[in-house]
Design a protein around this motif. Structure first.
Motif, PDB file in Angstrom:
ATOM      1  N   LEU A  55      30.174  36.753  16.733  1.00 21.01           N
ATOM      2  CA  LEU A  55      29.490  38.031  16.987  1.00 21.01           C
ATOM      3  C   LEU A  55      28.735  38.524  15.759  1.00 21.01           C
ATOM      4  N   SER A  56      27.573  39.115  16.021  1.00 26.09           N
ATOM      5  CA  SER A  56      26.853  39.850  14.980  1.00 26.09           C
ATOM      6  C   SER A  56      27.342  41.292  14.994  1.00 26.09           C
ATOM      7  N   ALA A  57      26.885  42.062  14.017  1.00 22.00           N
ATOM      8  CA  ALA A  57      27.262  43.483  13.987  1.00 22.00           C
ATOM      9  C   ALA A  57      26.492  44.231  15.076  1.00 22.00           C
ATOM     10  N   ILE A  58      27.045  45.346  15.524  1.00 24.89           N
ATOM     11  CA  ILE A  58      26.390  46.191  16.546  1.00 24.89           C
ATOM     12  C   ILE A  58      24.910  46.380  16.180  1.00 24.89           C
TER      13      ILE A  58
ATOM     14  N   GLU B 194      18.895  52.065  14.784  1.00 26.67           N
ATOM     15  CA  GLU B 194      19.096  51.233  13.591  1.00 26.67           C
ATOM     16  C   GLU B 194      20.269  50.284  13.788  1.00 26.67           C
ATOM     17  N   LYS B 195      20.157  49.094  13.153  1.00 28.34           N
ATOM     18  CA  LYS B 195      21.263  48.142  13.224  1.00 28.34           C
ATOM     19  C   LYS B 195      22.337  48.568  12.230  1.00 28.34           C
ATOM     20  N   ILE B 196      23.596  48.314  12.579  1.00 29.47           N
ATOM     21  CA  ILE B 196      24.696  48.656  11.665  1.00 29.47           C
ATOM     22  C   ILE B 196      24.477  47.992  10.294  1.00 29.47           C
ATOM     23  N   THR B 197      24.042  46.739  10.294  1.00 22.94           N
ATOM     24  CA  THR B 197      23.845  46.051   9.008  1.00 22.94           C
ATOM     25  C   THR B 197      22.846  46.813   8.136  1.00 22.94           C
ATOM     26  N   ASP B 198      21.749  47.283   8.746  1.00 19.30           N
ATOM     27  CA  ASP B 198      20.751  48.026   7.960  1.00 19.30           C
ATOM     28  C   ASP B 198      21.335  49.332   7.418  1.00 19.30           C
TER      29      ASP B 198
ATOM     30  N   GLY C 114      30.274  45.342   8.987  1.00 17.86           N
ATOM     31  CA  GLY C 114      29.561  45.551  10.254  1.00 17.86           C
ATOM     32  C   GLY C 114      30.048  44.549  11.287  1.00 17.86           C
ATOM     33  N   GLU C 115      30.038  43.256  10.916  1.00 19.56           N
ATOM     34  CA  GLU C 115      30.477  42.233  11.872  1.00 19.56           C
ATOM     35  C   GLU C 115      32.005  42.331  12.065  1.00 19.56           C
ATOM     36  N   TYR C 116      32.715  42.643  10.950  1.00 16.59           N
ATOM     37  CA  TYR C 116      34.182  42.658  11.021  1.00 16.59           C
ATOM     38  C   TYR C 116      34.672  43.666  12.065  1.00 16.59           C
TER      39      TYR C 116
ATOM     40  N   GLY D 260      30.030  36.552  12.642  1.00 18.18           N
ATOM     41  CA  GLY D 260      28.898  35.853  12.058  1.00 18.18           C
ATOM     42  C   GLY D 260      28.609  36.417  10.683  1.00 18.18           C
ATOM     43  N   PHE D 261      27.713  35.729   9.947  1.00 18.97           N
ATOM     44  CA  PHE D 261      27.069  36.325   8.772  1.00 18.97           C
ATOM     45  C   PHE D 261      27.821  36.216   7.443  1.00 18.97           C
ATOM     46  N   TYR D 262      29.144  35.919   7.460  1.00 19.12           N
ATOM     47  CA  TYR D 262      29.810  35.806   6.165  1.00 19.12           C
ATOM     48  C   TYR D 262      30.976  34.822   6.197  1.00 19.12           C
TER      49      TYR D 262
ATOM     50  N   PRO E 219      22.053  34.633   4.488  1.00 22.78           N
ATOM     51  CA  PRO E 219      20.885  35.531   4.475  1.00 22.78           C
ATOM     52  C   PRO E 219      20.814  36.336   5.772  1.00 22.78           C
ATOM     53  N   ARG E 220      19.982  37.375   5.797  1.00 24.26           N
ATOM     54  CA  ARG E 220      19.826  38.194   7.011  1.00 24.26           C
ATOM     55  C   ARG E 220      19.519  37.300   8.203  1.00 24.26           C
ATOM     56  N   GLY E 221      20.079  37.633   9.328  1.00 25.42           N
ATOM     57  CA  GLY E 221      19.913  36.799  10.528  1.00 25.42           C
ATOM     58  C   GLY E 221      20.935  35.670  10.563  1.00 25.42           C
ATOM     59  N   GLY E 222      21.869  35.715   9.602  1.00 23.40           N
ATOM     60  CA  GLY E 222      22.801  34.609   9.424  1.00 23.40           C
ATOM     61  C   GLY E 222      23.917  34.493  10.452  1.00 23.40           C
ATOM     62  N   GLY E 223      23.932  35.382  11.440  1.00 20.81           N
ATOM     63  CA  GLY E 223      24.890  35.205  12.535  1.00 20.81           C
ATOM     64  C   GLY E 223      24.625  33.865  13.223  1.00 20.81           C
ATOM     65  N   ASP E 224      23.353  33.524  13.350  1.00 22.27           N
ATOM     66  CA  ASP E 224      22.993  32.225  13.934  1.00 22.27           C
ATOM     67  C   ASP E 224      23.520  31.088  13.060  1.00 22.27           C
ATOM     68  N   SER E 225      23.515  31.292  11.739  1.00 31.06           N
ATOM     69  CA  SER E 225      23.999  30.227  10.837  1.00 31.06           C
ATOM     70  C   SER E 225      25.481  29.979  11.071  1.00 31.06           C
TER      71      SER E 225
END
Ligand code: ASP
Length: 399
Positions: free
Chosen positions: A34-37, A45-49, A116-118, A168-170, A182-188
């Motif tokens: 999952l990515s952050a909300i 706005e995205k939670i990450t931002d 955010g993702e956590y 995702g993301f970390y 990097p940003r968008g890293g949920g896909d990574s």
């Protein structure tokens, strides 16, 4: 084993949490990332931002600004948690974090931004009762900062649950510290897990129906590209198609993993299937350069429409400006053209209509589909004045 990833836009409300949980429950064996909300509207706005802005505000000593950001984070999580009837356990854990935000007791960037993702995952698992695995115990980076696939593969094998959720993301670096992609890293993260588990299918749930031929923001005549190869996706993704993060592609390409990009709001709608060998022969060209322009012309009087469109198309043809795509609304005509900026502006001056011009950067030109009489007609070039006239008339018929 399948990997299922939900982007932030598929997790922006309690409804979307429920929809995502329903999708996951249909699987027998899956890793869920999952990515952050994310945003629930374009002005949202995205939670990450918000978390990044919080860190910047703290760094700049703007504590009042930071508190305002903390408040938005609080409101977003709590409104979804309330709608999902979250348990005390979730609220307790989240309040501990909120307390850290408002007392500035932990302002290290990686920690704050990764929350955010956590907390998105904690809330999702609280609601769906699916097991949670913290990526700190799963996603490891090697000394070069790359995801350590063999180690991750080992760790995944030790997880007993058939279905589990992770963020995702970390992940965790060599020193056991949080490291962000990097940003968008949920896909990574999802791609890394697809590679590490030898997944058969990697479902990437987003808020669009697959990969489009052009950004939905610039073209309404866009279409979903049904199948394509990883190298075709890579070309598009490195040049502005941000539906899938290009850095994630090398993890899955060449490994016989099928990537399906689809809309979580309409999972039965159109989708894009990406495979190693699925080169789409209908993709004629990627027009990716700084010389693509989107021209929006507002037409206030309906009866003027044909005349204005006729003029525009005529001058564009005479000045050899290629019209790549177009669509019309009731009071607006939008053209995507390819030419040099100076020529576009000169020609528009000759036409003498007010319009807004913006530079765009990517468009995929597809060969027309054969055997499809109902498909909307599209023209890429206007070749004669007669044809232009017909096009102008067709424009004016569209509402
Ligand atoms: N939440 C992160 C971002 O906004 C990662 C992601 O969504 O893929 O960049």
């Amino acid at each position: 084993m399948n990997v299922i990833k939900f982007g932030g836009s598929s997790l922006a409300s309690a409804e979307s949490f429920k929809r995502a949980a329903d999708i996951v429950r249909r699987e027998e064996k899956a890793v869920v990332v999952l990515s952050a909300i994310g945003k629930c509207s374009s002005s949202d706005e995205k939670i990450t931002d918000i978390l990044i802005d919080y860190c910047l505000a703290v760094k700049n000593g703007d504590f009042c600004g930071a508190l305002k950001k903390a408040k938005i984070v609080y409101e977003k999580f709590i409104s979804i948690a309330d709608d999902l009837n979250a348990t005390c356990d979730f609220y307790r854990k989240f309040f501990l974090f909120y307390d850290k935000l408002i007392t500035f007791s932990r302002a290290d960037f990686e920690y704050i931004v990764s929350r955010g993702e956590y907390y998105t995952c904690l809330l999702f698992c609280d609601y769906s009762k699916i097991d949670f695995v913290d990526p700190m115990n799963l996603i490891y980076f090697d000394k070069n900062g790359k995801a350590d696939i063999p180690l991750i593969s080992d760790k995944v094998k030790k997880i007993p649950a058939d279905i589990f959720v992770t963020c995702g993301f970390y992940g965790t670096d060599k020193n056991g510290e949080i490291k962000l992609f990097p940003r968008g890293g949920g896909d990574s993260t999802a791609a890394v897990l697809a590679a590490a588990t030898g997944a058969e299918i990697f479902y990437d749930y987003t808020d669009v129906e697959g990969v489009y031929t052009a950004s939905p923001e610039i073209s309404k005549a866009k279409e979903t590209i049904g199948t394509m190869s990883y190298s075709q996706l890579y070309k598009m993704a490195t040049h502005g198609a941000n539906v899938f993060f290009y850095e994630a592609i090398p993890y899955v390409a060449g490994k016989n993993i099928k990537l399906v990009i689809l809309d979580s709001f309409n999972a039965n709608g159109e989708k894009t299937v990406v495979t190693d060998s699925g080169k789409n022969e209908r993709i004629k060209a990627f027009l990716i350069d700084k010389d693509l322009f989107k021209i929006e012309i507002t037409i206030s009087y309906y009866r003027e429409k044909i005349g204005i469109i006729y003029d525009i198309l005529k001058y564009f043809m005479l000045d050899e400006i290629v019209i790549c795509d177009y669509y019309a609304e009731r009071k607006k005509v939008v053209l995507i053209v390819k030419s040099y900026a100076s020529r576009v502006y000169e020609t528009l001056e000759k036409v003498g209509v007010g319009c807004t011009v913006s530079n765009t950067n990517a468009l995929t030109v597809m060969k027309p589909r054969r055997f499809s009489p109902f498909r909307k007609e599209r023209k890429y070039y206007s070749s004669s004045l007669d044809e232009i006239k017909k096009t102008a008339e067709r424009f004016s018929l569209r509402k």
